[in-house]
Design an enzyme around this catalytic site. Structure first.
Site, short mmCIF file in Angstrom:
data_model
loop_
_atom_site.label_atom_id
_atom_site.label_comp_id
_atom_site.label_asym_id
_atom_site.label_seq_id
_atom_site.Cartn_x
_atom_site.Cartn_y
_atom_site.Cartn_z
N SER A 147 -11.30 -0.33 -3.31
CA SER A 147 -10.68 -1.49 -3.95
C SER A 147 -11.06 -2.83 -3.36
O SER A 147 -10.68 -3.87 -3.89
CB SER A 147 -9.15 -1.35 -3.91
OG SER A 147 -8.73 -0.33 -4.78
N LYS B 221 -3.94 -11.01 -1.15
CA LYS B 221 -3.62 -10.04 -2.21
C LYS B 221 -2.12 -9.81 -2.28
O LYS B 221 -1.43 -9.78 -1.26
CB LYS B 221 -4.35 -8.72 -1.92
CG LYS B 221 -4.23 -7.68 -3.04
CD LYS B 221 -5.05 -6.44 -2.72
CE LYS B 221 -4.90 -5.37 -3.79
NZ LYS B 221 -5.71 -4.16 -3.51
N SER C 175 -8.82 -2.39 -7.00
CA SER C 175 -7.61 -3.06 -7.40
C SER C 175 -7.53 -4.52 -6.95
O SER C 175 -6.69 -5.29 -7.41
CB SER C 175 -6.40 -2.32 -6.83
OG SER C 175 -6.41 -2.33 -5.41
#
Length: 488
Positions: A176, A77, A152
């Site tokens: 998330s 990420k 997210s």
């Protein structure tokens, strides 16, 4: 089977016996990305030259039969810093930022021999639940390209679901990891707060953030958590206790276990019927496997959303002060004073959702409002944590839906921040309490995947993996693959 349909263990076995080389696996990864990325939009930066160089080195040195992750690919990420590779947190503020060091988890993965494929799209500074808040692109759900992958960590989830990488890392502040895992039909673990070092994770809510893995199978997930867990002196909140092997005992089953079902999480009027039906069917499966189902209550979970958004936004307000246009990051042009530099750099560099949360957090911390807002939220957080501690005196773990709806349409909630915030209602209590939770696929609703979250005691990820593995082996939802509906 295609190379990327194998589990990590199966890939490792083929590396050891010489059927595959690490270079072949990494080349297959980039071929799959070339094939699907135009539709999915999961990656913000690729690391192809370095990845192949690493893979060749692994092949030349020979595969260690005892190191199951050596030579295998992983995506990261884009709020986890990577030396020499852009780390943007999907924000214009950090568009050209190239870190000079690696996050602890990246160091640990390198030590385990894993090959970093590239950086994955996300909501800007991890603020959002749909990956529509990225400054650079919208990631799409491989099951239906008109729908969001969640957020997210939407890029991290979509890349695994699309078969671009077998595993990836995300971060979970209020759901998330678990929400995108549920929306894309894969496994996503939010470990206990402190289990995984946050050193090198660009901070959103420091008392809530936790890095965790995505995978298609439960055991793959446990193998990655093995690699990234452990004490780190550079993170003052890092857990000093021993890290177990999360695969140890994973095949023991759930016979004799007591599963708590929080009645507050099954309000059928507020949830998509297909989700509730899927989770109830999963509970029946657990009963067939020998577990006992017990209804429990988490009465203060109803305060989770307001408490979370006050605490997380307040911490974001503090953490994002460092992005001021002076030391690094975006700097506005044509300014005539220091104050104007601050204001223009932050106004132009941050997106709307980030600015919204900075304003909310600054207000909550301001003189005259602190006691009425932040202090009350902190008190509610204590009550929520105590609820979990109380029910875990009676049960081994909890089962609940991960989300109230299946994946929604791109653009469906982006103009309604309150609706987007309420989508986290089933996930934020876990972060406020600091306990671990894993989302696993358990069915379909409206032709989209449904996720079920298993919630455990502090530092008891082993029980969650054991229970998740038992369900996975008794069903075939983890074997389902997306069809890229609506693709080019």
């Amino acid at each position: 089977m295609a190379i990327l349909d194998y589990t990590l263990e199966e890939l490792h076995e083929r590396l050891v016996n010489g059927e595959l080389s690490s270079v072949q696996i990494i080349e297959a990864v980039y071929d799959k990305i070339d094939e699907t990325e135009a539709n999915v939009g999961a990656f913000l930066a690729l690391n192809k030259e370095e990845a192949l160089k690493h893979a060749r080195m692994v092949d030349e040195n020979g595969i260690d039969p005892n190191n199951i992750l050596s030579g295998l690919p992983i995506g990261i990420k884009d709020n986890i810093v990577t030396k020499g590779l852009t780390t943007t947190a999907a924000s214009k503020m950090l568009e050209d930022f190239v870190p000079v060091y690696d996050a602890t988890v990246v160091e640990k993965l390198a030590k385990a021999g894993m090959v970093s494929i590239g950086k994955l799209n996300m909501d800007e500074f991890a603020m959002g639940g749909s990956t529509e808040n990225s400054a650079f692109k919208v990631t799409r759900n491989p099951w239906d390209l008109s729908k969001v992958p969640g957020g997210s960590s939407g890029g991290s989830a979509a890349a695994v679901a699309a078969g671009q990488v077998p595993v990836s890392l995300g971060s979970d502040t209020g759901g998330s990891i678990r929400e995108p895992a549920a929306f894309t039909g894969i496994v996503g673990m939010k470990p206990t707060y402190g289990r995984v070092s946050r050193y090198g994770l660009i901070a959103f809510g420091s008392s809530l953030d936790q890095i965790g893995p995505f995978s298609r199978t439960v055991k793959d997930n446990a193998l990655v958590l093995n690699a990234i867990s452990g004490y780190d002196q550079r993170d003052s909140t890092s857990y000093k206790g021993e890290t177990p092997d999360f695969t140890d005992g994973i095949e023991k089953g759930v016979k004799g276990m007591r599963i708590g079902v929080p009645k507050e999480y099954f309000n059928e009027d507020a949830k998509e019927k297909g989700i509730v039906d899927s989770v109830r069917a999963a509970l029946k499966k657990y009963e067939e496997l020998g577990a006992e189902i017990v209804e429990v209550s988490l009465p203060h979970s109803k305060y989770g959303i307001p408490a979370y958004y006050i605490i997380a936004s307040s911490e974001a307000s503090s953490n994002l002060q460092r992005f001021d246009g002076i030391r690094y990051g975006y700097r506005a042009d044509n300014v005539n004073s220091l104050e104007e530099l601050y204001v223009k750099s932050r106004s132009e560099g941050f997106g709307l959702e980030v600015k919204r949360r900075i304003m909310l957090g600054t207000f909550s911390l301001s003189a005259g409002f602190y006691d009425a807002h932040f202090k009350k939220a902190a008190q509610a957080r204590t009550l929520i944590r105590q609820d979990f501690e109380k029910v875990f005196e009676e049960v081994d773990f909890l089962v609940a839906p991960t989300t109230t709806t299946s994946a929604f349409d791109i653009g469906g909630k982006i103009e309604d921040p309150l609706a987007m915030y309420m989508a986290d209602i089933l996930t934020v209590p876990v972060n406020l309490a600091g306990v671990p939770s894993v989302s696993i696929p358990c069915g379909f609703s409206n032709n989209m995947p449904v996720g079920m979250q298993l919630i455990g005691k502090h530092f008891d990820e082993q029980t969650l993996y054991r229970a998740a593995y038992a369900y996975e082996q008794a069903t075939d939802f983890h074997k389902q693959r997306p069809n890229f509906k609506g693709g080019k």
